[in-house]
Write a protein that holds these residues in place. Structure first.
Motif, PDB file in Angstrom:
ATOM      1  N   ARG A 230       0.834  -1.216   0.000  1.00 54.75           N
ATOM      2  CA  ARG A 230       0.000   0.000   0.000  1.00 54.75           C
ATOM      3  C   ARG A 230       0.859   1.253   0.000  1.00 54.75           C
ATOM      4  NH1 ARG A 230      -4.670  -1.026   4.339  1.00 54.75           N
ATOM      5  NH2 ARG A 230      -4.038   1.083   4.841  1.00 54.75           N
ATOM      6  N   LEU A 231       1.942   1.234   0.780  1.00 60.67           N
ATOM      7  CA  LEU A 231       2.836   2.395   0.799  1.00 60.67           C
ATOM      8  C   LEU A 231       3.457   2.642  -0.573  1.00 60.67           C
ATOM      9  CD1 LEU A 231       4.692   1.925   4.199  1.00 60.67           C
ATOM     10  CD2 LEU A 231       3.196   3.813   3.586  1.00 60.67           C
ATOM     11  N   PHE A 232       3.967   1.591  -1.203  1.00 60.73           N
ATOM     12  CA  PHE A 232       4.583   1.748  -2.514  1.00 60.73           C
ATOM     13  C   PHE A 232       3.569   2.139  -3.579  1.00 60.73           C
ATOM     14  CE2 PHE A 232       8.024  -0.985  -0.692  1.00 60.73           C
ATOM     15  CZ  PHE A 232       8.987   0.017  -0.691  1.00 60.73           C
ATOM     16  N   ALA A 233       2.340   1.650  -3.457  1.00 56.10           N
ATOM     17  CA  ALA A 233       1.292   2.054  -4.398  1.00 56.10           C
ATOM     18  C   ALA A 233       0.976   3.537  -4.231  1.00 56.10           C
ATOM     19  CB  ALA A 233       0.035   1.217  -4.184  1.00 56.10           C
ATOM     20  N   ALA A 234       0.893   4.002  -2.989  1.00 58.89           N
ATOM     21  CA  ALA A 234       0.630   5.424  -2.743  1.00 58.89           C
ATOM     22  C   ALA A 234       1.789   6.283  -3.243  1.00 58.89           C
ATOM     23  CB  ALA A 234       0.404   5.659  -1.254  1.00 58.89           C
ATOM     24  N   ILE A 235       3.009   5.836  -2.991  1.00 59.66           N
ATOM     25  CA  ILE A 235       4.171   6.583  -3.475  1.00 59.66           C
ATOM     26  C   ILE A 235       4.192   6.602  -4.998  1.00 59.66           C
ATOM     27  CG2 ILE A 235       6.698   6.533  -3.616  1.00 59.66           C
ATOM     28  CD1 ILE A 235       6.657   5.474  -0.702  1.00 59.66           C
ATOM     29  N   GLY A 236       3.920   5.459  -5.617  1.00 54.29           N
ATOM     30  CA  GLY A 236       3.901   5.389  -7.082  1.00 54.29           C
ATOM     31  C   GLY A 236       2.830   6.274  -7.684  1.00 54.29           C
ATOM     32  N   LEU A 237       1.635   6.234  -7.090  1.00 56.98           N
ATOM     33  CA  LEU A 237       0.547   7.085  -7.582  1.00 56.98           C
ATOM     34  C   LEU A 237       0.897   8.564  -7.416  1.00 56.98           C
ATOM     35  CD1 LEU A 237      -2.316   7.177  -8.744  1.00 56.98           C
ATOM     36  CD2 LEU A 237      -3.162   7.177  -6.401  1.00 56.98           C
ATOM     37  N   GLY A 238       1.461   8.901  -6.278  1.00 54.11           N
ATOM     38  CA  GLY A 238       1.880  10.284  -6.056  1.00 54.11           C
ATOM     39  C   GLY A 238       2.949  10.711  -7.043  1.00 54.11           C
ATOM     40  N   PHE A 239       3.905   9.822  -7.309  1.00 50.48           N
ATOM     41  CA  PHE A 239       4.967  10.107  -8.267  1.00 50.48           C
ATOM     42  C   PHE A 239       4.393  10.363  -9.654  1.00 50.48           C
ATOM     43  CE2 PHE A 239       7.871   8.461 -11.512  1.00 50.48           C
ATOM     44  CZ  PHE A 239       8.931   9.336 -11.355  1.00 50.48           C
ATOM     45  N   VAL A 240       3.481   9.502 -10.080  1.00 54.07           N
ATOM     46  CA  VAL A 240       2.875   9.656 -11.403  1.00 54.07           C
ATOM     47  C   VAL A 240       2.080  10.964 -11.478  1.00 54.07           C
ATOM     48  CG1 VAL A 240       1.141   8.683 -12.974  1.00 54.07           C
ATOM     49  CG2 VAL A 240       2.854   7.208 -11.929  1.00 54.07           C
ATOM     50  N   CYS A 241       1.350  11.298 -10.425  1.00 58.15           N
ATOM     51  CA  CYS A 241       0.579  12.548 -10.409  1.00 58.15           C
ATOM     52  C   CYS A 241       1.492  13.768 -10.507  1.00 58.15           C
ATOM     53  CB  CYS A 241      -0.277  12.628  -9.152  1.00 58.15           C
ATOM     54  SG  CYS A 241      -1.654  11.489  -9.143  1.00 58.15           S
ATOM     55  N   VAL A 242       2.570  13.765  -9.747  1.00 55.21           N
ATOM     56  CA  VAL A 242       3.518  14.884  -9.798  1.00 55.21           C
ATOM     57  C   VAL A 242       4.173  14.955 -11.167  1.00 55.21           C
ATOM     58  CG1 VAL A 242       5.713  15.732  -8.874  1.00 55.21           C
ATOM     59  CG2 VAL A 242       3.919  14.978  -7.322  1.00 55.21           C
ATOM     60  N   LEU A 243       4.548  13.809 -11.702  1.00 56.24           N
ATOM     61  CA  LEU A 243       5.170  13.762 -13.015  1.00 56.24           C
ATOM     62  C   LEU A 243       4.248  14.338 -14.082  1.00 56.24           C
ATOM     63  CD1 LEU A 243       7.752  12.539 -14.458  1.00 56.24           C
ATOM     64  CD2 LEU A 243       6.282  10.609 -14.980  1.00 56.24           C
ATOM     65  N   LEU A 244       2.982  13.914 -14.087  1.00 55.19           N
ATOM     66  CA  LEU A 244       2.022  14.409 -15.071  1.00 55.19           C
ATOM     67  C   LEU A 244       1.726  15.892 -14.882  1.00 55.19           C
ATOM     68  CD1 LEU A 244      -0.476  11.414 -15.228  1.00 55.19           C
ATOM     69  CD2 LEU A 244       1.131  12.145 -17.009  1.00 55.19           C
ATOM     70  N   ALA A 245       1.552  16.318 -13.631  1.00 52.78           N
ATOM     71  CA  ALA A 245       1.287  17.739 -13.382  1.00 52.78           C
ATOM     72  C   ALA A 245       2.460  18.597 -13.841  1.00 52.78           C
ATOM     73  CB  ALA A 245       1.014  17.964 -11.897  1.00 52.78           C
ATOM     74  N   THR A 246       3.667  18.142 -13.590  1.00 57.05           N
ATOM     75  CA  THR A 246       4.847  18.893 -14.028  1.00 57.05           C
ATOM     76  C   THR A 246       4.926  18.933 -15.546  1.00 57.05           C
ATOM     77  OG1 THR A 246       6.025  18.234 -12.031  1.00 57.05           O
ATOM     78  CG2 THR A 246       7.354  19.022 -13.859  1.00 57.05           C
ATOM     79  N   ALA A 247       4.699  17.795 -16.188  1.00 55.36           N
ATOM     80  CA  ALA A 247       4.771  17.750 -17.653  1.00 55.36           C
ATOM     81  C   ALA A 247       3.733  18.663 -18.288  1.00 55.36           C
ATOM     82  CB  ALA A 247       4.583  16.309 -18.132  1.00 55.36           C
ATOM     83  N   PHE A 248       2.497  18.602 -17.806  1.00 62.25           N
ATOM     84  CA  PHE A 248       1.456  19.462 -18.370  1.00 62.25           C
ATOM     85  C   PHE A 248       1.718  20.936 -18.091  1.00 62.25           C
ATOM     86  CE2 PHE A 248      -1.361  15.570 -18.181  1.00 62.25           C
ATOM     87  CZ  PHE A 248      -1.363  15.387 -19.556  1.00 62.25           C
ATOM     88  N   THR A 249       2.249  21.251 -16.922  1.00 65.64           N
ATOM     89  CA  THR A 249       2.566  22.646 -16.600  1.00 65.64           C
ATOM     90  C   THR A 249       3.680  23.171 -17.491  1.00 65.64           C
ATOM     91  OG1 THR A 249       1.884  22.298 -14.316  1.00 65.64           O
ATOM     92  CG2 THR A 249       3.259  24.213 -14.756  1.00 65.64           C
ATOM     93  N   VAL A 250       4.717  22.379 -17.669  1.00 66.14           N
ATOM     94  CA  VAL A 250       5.825  22.796 -18.537  1.00 66.14           C
ATOM     95  C   VAL A 250       5.337  22.974 -19.968  1.00 66.14           C
ATOM     96  CG1 VAL A 250       8.009  22.022 -19.557  1.00 66.14           C
ATOM     97  CG2 VAL A 250       7.658  21.849 -17.098  1.00 66.14           C
ATOM     98  N   GLU A 251       4.531  22.049 -20.446  1.00 69.05           N
ATOM     99  CA  GLU A 251       3.993  22.159 -21.801  1.00 69.05           C
ATOM    100  C   GLU A 251       3.129  23.412 -21.945  1.00 69.05           C
ATOM    101  OE1 GLU A 251       3.408  21.338 -25.722  1.00 69.05           O
ATOM    102  OE2 GLU A 251       4.781  20.309 -24.346  1.00 69.05           O
ATOM    103  N   TRP A 252       2.300  23.705 -20.958  1.00 63.87           N
ATOM    104  CA  TRP A 252       1.446  24.886 -21.007  1.00 63.87           C
ATOM    105  C   TRP A 252       2.292  26.164 -21.007  1.00 63.87           C
ATOM    106  CZ3 TRP A 252       0.645  28.836 -17.384  1.00 63.87           C
ATOM    107  CH2 TRP A 252      -0.386  29.712 -17.709  1.00 63.87           C
ATOM    108  N   VAL A 253       3.304  26.218 -20.163  1.00 65.27           N
ATOM    109  CA  VAL A 253       4.163  27.401 -20.100  1.00 65.27           C
ATOM    110  C   VAL A 253       4.926  27.581 -21.407  1.00 65.27           C
ATOM    111  CG1 VAL A 253       6.198  28.387 -18.961  1.00 65.27           C
ATOM    112  CG2 VAL A 253       4.349  27.442 -17.591  1.00 65.27           C
ATOM    113  N   CYS A 254       5.413  26.489 -21.988  1.00 68.23           N
ATOM    114  CA  CYS A 254       6.134  26.585 -23.261  1.00 68.23           C
ATOM    115  C   CYS A 254       5.211  27.096 -24.365  1.00 68.23           C
ATOM    116  CB  CYS A 254       6.727  25.234 -23.644  1.00 68.23           C
ATOM    117  SG  CYS A 254       8.150  24.764 -22.655  1.00 68.23           S
TER     118      CYS A 254
END
Length: 134
Positions: A91-115
């Motif tokens: 459960r801990l690793f699933a939560a960490i993985g989900l959080g990682f993916v969410c941060v990764l996607l939010a960062t990617a979309f933010t960078v793309e929007w700013v560019c």
């Protein structure tokens, strides 16, 4: 030797800025950490021109290049709590993985929007300079 002192002053300045933002966040009772407040203030200072990037560049580079050292306490705590990992590890690793993916996607979309925003701004500026209709 001069560069080491300069970098050290910048690191101390960044730590002081983080500490001030953390104190301000606690004093104001904000629902997010002082690191977020400090980041917002730092971006505002950089964007407004009050703070030049060269004033913090070496210190920030040093902190980023040595970031792995800040994770040593995390590794030590993982070794100390192996029982917890055995019981709740999946459960801990699933939560960490989900959080990682969410941060990764939010960062990617933010960078793309700013560019895209910056490209559109430059295009409008070039068209305005050439006198072409927008």
């Amino acid at each position: 030797m001069k560069r080491i002192g300069f970098t050290l002053m910048q690191v101390v300045g960044l730590i002081a800025a983080w500490y001030a933002a953390d104190c301000a966040s606690a004093w104001l009772g904000l629902p997010f950490s002082g690191g977020v407040v400090g980041l917002i203030v730092m971006v505002a200072l950089l964007q407004s021109g009050v703070l030049r990037p060269a004033a913090i560049e070496h210190g920030a580079d040093w902190l980023l290049s040595n970031m792995l050292l800040f994770f040593i306490p995390l590794v030590v705590s993982v070794v100390q709590f192996t029982g917890l990992l055995e019981a709740e590890g999946l459960r801990l690793f699933a939560a960490i993985g989900l959080g990682f993916v969410c941060v990764l996607l939010a960062t990617a979309f933010t960078v793309e929007w700013v560019c895209r925003f910056e490209r559109g701004r430059r295009l409008r500026r070039l068209r305005a300079q050439r006198g072409a209709p927008q």
